[in-house]
Design a protein around this motif. Structure first.
Motif, PDB file in Angstrom:
ATOM      1  N   ARG A 310       9.432  11.633   0.567  1.00 36.28           N
ATOM      2  CA  ARG A 310       8.258  11.132   1.086  1.00 36.28           C
ATOM      3  C   ARG A 310       7.818   9.504   0.491  1.00 36.28           C
ATOM      4  NH1 ARG A 310       3.657  15.391   2.184  1.00 36.28           N
ATOM      5  NH2 ARG A 310       4.846  17.210   2.033  1.00 36.28           N
ATOM      6  N   LEU A 311       8.472   9.388  -0.685  1.00 41.06           N
ATOM      7  CA  LEU A 311       8.342   7.958  -1.241  1.00 41.06           C
ATOM      8  C   LEU A 311       9.262   6.875  -1.000  1.00 41.06           C
ATOM      9  CD1 LEU A 311       7.257   9.250  -4.658  1.00 41.06           C
ATOM     10  CD2 LEU A 311       5.710   8.498  -2.857  1.00 41.06           C
ATOM     11  N   LYS A 312      10.220   7.210   0.013  1.00 42.89           N
ATOM     12  CA  LYS A 312      11.126   6.147   0.419  1.00 42.89           C
ATOM     13  C   LYS A 312      10.310   4.987   0.953  1.00 42.89           C
ATOM     14  CE  LYS A 312      15.497   7.374   0.414  1.00 42.89           C
ATOM     15  NZ  LYS A 312      15.910   8.744   0.440  1.00 42.89           N
ATOM     16  N   GLY A 313      10.874   3.733   0.106  1.00 51.57           N
ATOM     17  CA  GLY A 313      10.398   2.353   0.511  1.00 51.57           C
ATOM     18  C   GLY A 313       8.882   2.377   0.350  1.00 51.57           C
ATOM     19  N   ARG A 314       8.296   3.436  -0.595  1.00 50.42           N
ATOM     20  CA  ARG A 314       6.911   3.434  -0.982  1.00 50.42           C
ATOM     21  C   ARG A 314       6.598   3.396  -2.478  1.00 50.42           C
ATOM     22  NH1 ARG A 314       4.147   5.045   4.098  1.00 50.42           N
ATOM     23  NH2 ARG A 314       2.197   4.920   2.809  1.00 50.42           N
ATOM     24  N   ILE A 395      -2.360  12.349  -0.766  1.00 47.26           N
ATOM     25  CA  ILE A 395      -2.199  11.408  -1.955  1.00 47.26           C
ATOM     26  C   ILE A 395      -1.164  10.389  -1.727  1.00 47.26           C
ATOM     27  CG2 ILE A 395      -1.180  11.398  -4.309  1.00 47.26           C
ATOM     28  CD1 ILE A 395      -2.416  14.296  -4.740  1.00 47.26           C
ATOM     29  N   VAL A 396       0.020  10.990  -0.849  1.00 51.13           N
ATOM     30  CA  VAL A 396       1.071   9.761  -0.673  1.00 51.13           C
ATOM     31  C   VAL A 396       0.475   8.625   0.112  1.00 51.13           C
ATOM     32  CG1 VAL A 396       3.059   9.453   0.415  1.00 51.13           C
ATOM     33  CG2 VAL A 396       3.124  11.505  -1.114  1.00 51.13           C
ATOM     34  N   THR A 400      -0.221   5.204  -1.974  1.00 52.00           N
ATOM     35  CA  THR A 400       1.205   4.193  -2.259  1.00 52.00           C
ATOM     36  C   THR A 400       1.319   3.391  -0.932  1.00 52.00           C
ATOM     37  OG1 THR A 400       2.330   5.988  -0.532  1.00 52.00           O
ATOM     38  CG2 THR A 400       2.649   6.367  -3.083  1.00 52.00           C
ATOM     39  N   LYS A 401       1.997   2.320  -1.333  1.00 54.28           N
ATOM     40  CA  LYS A 401       2.103   1.341  -0.139  1.00 54.28           C
ATOM     41  C   LYS A 401       3.611   1.082   0.075  1.00 54.28           C
ATOM     42  CE  LYS A 401      -1.470  -1.861  -0.446  1.00 54.28           C
ATOM     43  NZ  LYS A 401      -2.132  -3.231  -0.976  1.00 54.28           N
TER      44      LYS A 401
END
Lengths: 401, 129
Positions: A310-314, A395-396, A400-401
């Motif tokens: 989910r956090l790929k690139g963020r 939350i994600v 996150t950006k």
């Protein structure tokens, strides 16, 4: 001169726990002080829970590890008994207060650290596996169906009874320790046939892990028996199952979900939008948090993998603390997840947990964002900080950006 | 229903309260003095007494407190409750303090200051004048 005026016989003593000759002898102190104390604990617990005997168990999971919860009295007690006590069966351990690898990044005083290390040392001396995890069901092999175990951590006891086909009481820190030393546990209601008198029907559409956590929290409040029927759950993932078990362990004493509608004629209660909203309003006290915590119960490898995806690139725009067992952290590091998560701004903590952590307090944080119902309850009631409850997706998306 | 949770035999003076006791944080470990100003026994030490109270409440960690007050020679000689709770049960088991459960009716028959002898093996409590 003494005159007896009234003799009160405890005639109707419902002395229920039948002991074997060996157990009697241990209780009398013939096998040493430690065995005497351990048997006193099992008998007192057994009498209090109407158990008729003690039964052998194959695995115990202990709570009472975090110095933040057991304090000086607990530290002194463990230090004293570790001189003579040794565990008889496989024994695993709940989280402690910090991750020794990065404890210097947090403002924890020397006294806390040395007392915590003393507790760790006492358990290791007794022969306990230093797993420091509240998800033993995810990081250890599960024994065959119907194996008797003794789990003190509430989410783990509920998970073991409901999903892993094991049998455990919702043990106290003390009964689990006594079980570890003796290899036995009181044969109380949860080890026998289940006959819950309540069925809860899940009526909320499109539930996420927060909804299931709130359902568990609601169930813990209304279910007075040792088990409860539950229906309408739909297909759940690991995160949602853990959230539901954690929720129920936080609010009550019930320690098993039976899936289905139960016997005809028993009381039925709906968990609908209104109950979900009421539970949310009880636990959510802030619109936003200063930091984010994930992991109460701790995250397993599957959730770490999912989060990494989910956090790929963020990247997080705030501090985000992630709690996981050490074995999972090591596996995740080998696979490369830890590098990815740290790049995204996460702090990865092994051996400890959101729940009752000394690393968050109201001097440095006003409010915490989390997706954990169990975490929310303890952050609010023990750490004294406000809580902003959101699902992991929210939350994600929002942080996150 | 009456139960013997931790066995033993003692003689002493009753200290009774109608309020439950939370051992974690409201009993001073060194002295056995109740430090909760909202409690009926505020400023009174439970040391050396036969303590009658309805039941324990609060965190199970309170069991360690019972062990501590015993280690500091400030514990009651015995405890008598109306309801069995796991915190007091395990605390008394750790500390080897006799603990019995008695009925509502029996509970109301005792007053602070009465001398009694408790013997769990004979299963009896005797009032002494």
């Amino acid at each position: 001169m003494i005159t007896y005026v009234q003799v009160l016989y405890l005639y109707q003593v419902t002395c229920s726990v039948e002991l074997t000759r060996g157990e009697e002898s241990a209780l009398k102190g013939e096998q040493g002080e430690i065995m005497e104390m351990a048997h006193r604990i099992l008998v007192a617990t057994g009498e209090a829970t109407d158990a008729e005997k003690l039964v052998p168990i194959e695995w115990t999971h202990l709570s009472g590890v975090n110095y933040n919860t057991i304090g000086d009295a607990g530290e002194e007690f463990l230090s004293s008994i570790s001189k003579g006590a040794r565990v008889k069966v496989k024994t695993t351990l709940n989280p402690m207060g910090f991750d020794i690898d990065n404890v210097s990044n947090y403002s924890l005083d020397e006294n806390f650290i040395s007392k915590q290390l003393s507790i760790k040392g006492s358990y290791e001396t007794m022969g306990v596996t230093p797993s420091f995890s509240c998800i033993p069901y995810e990081i250890f092999d599960i024994p065959k169906n119907d194996t008797q175990v003794a789990f003190a951590e509430s989410n783990a006891a509920i998970h073991a009874n409901s999903y892993d086909n094991l049998k455990t009481n919702k043990e106290s820190a003390f009964s689990a320790l006594a079980s570890a030393i003796t290899g036995k546990s009181p044969y109380s209601s949860l080890r026998m046939e289940d006959s819950p008198n309540l069925a809860i029907q899940m009526k909320v559409n499109n539930p996420n892990e927060l909804t299931y956590g709130m359902l568990g929290f609601f169930a813990g409040k209304v279910a007075k028996d040792s088990s409860v029927n539950i229906s309408g759950l739909g297909k759940m993932d690991t995160r949602q199952r853990k959230s539901m078990c954690g929720g129920m362990g936080t609010s009550g004493t019930c320690a098993k979900f039976l899936f289905g509608e139960g016997k005809p004629g028993i009381e039925k209660i709906d968990f609908d939008e209104k109950q979900a909203q009421d539970t949310y309003d009880e636990l959510n006290t802030a619109e936003k948090g200063d930091i984010i915590t994930l992991g109460s119960p701790q995250l397993g490898l599957e959730e770490i993998s999912d989060l990494t995806g989910r956090l790929k690139g963020r990247s997080f725009e705030k501090r985000c603390m992630i709690f996981t067992p050490r074995t999972v952290k090591e596996q995740a590091r080998r696979i490369g997840y830890i590098d990815e998560l740290e790049r995204a701004g996460c702090e990865i903590l092994a051996d400890c947990c959101t729940c009752l952590t000394p690393l968050i307090n109201k001097d440095n944080v006003d409010a915490v964002t989390t997706n954990s119902i169990k975490g929310a309850f303890y952050l609010k009631n023990s750490n004294g900080v406000d809580v902003n409850l959101r699902s992991l997706s929210q939350i994600v998306e929002g942080e996150t950006k | 229903m009456k139960k013997i949770l931790v066995g033993g035999s003692v003689k002493g003076s009753i200290l009774k309260t109608e309020m439950p006791i939370n051992f974690l944080g409201t009993v001073e470990k060194k002295t056995g003095v109740i430090s909760d100003k909202n409690h009926e026994l505020f400023k009174i030490s439970i040391r050396g007494s036969i303590l009658l109270f309805p039941s324990g409440i609060g965190s199970s960690v309170g069991a360690y407190t019972i062990y501590s007050i015993k280690s500091n020679n400030s514990a009651p000689l015995a405890m008598i409750c109306k309801k069995a709770d796991l915190t007091v049960a395990t605390g008394c088991a750790l500390a080897n303090i006799p603990l019995v459960i008695i009925s509502e009716e029996e509970f109301s028959s005792y007053k602070t200051g009465e001398e009694v002898s408790l013997d769990t093996r004979a299963k009896k409590i005797i009032k002494i004048i």
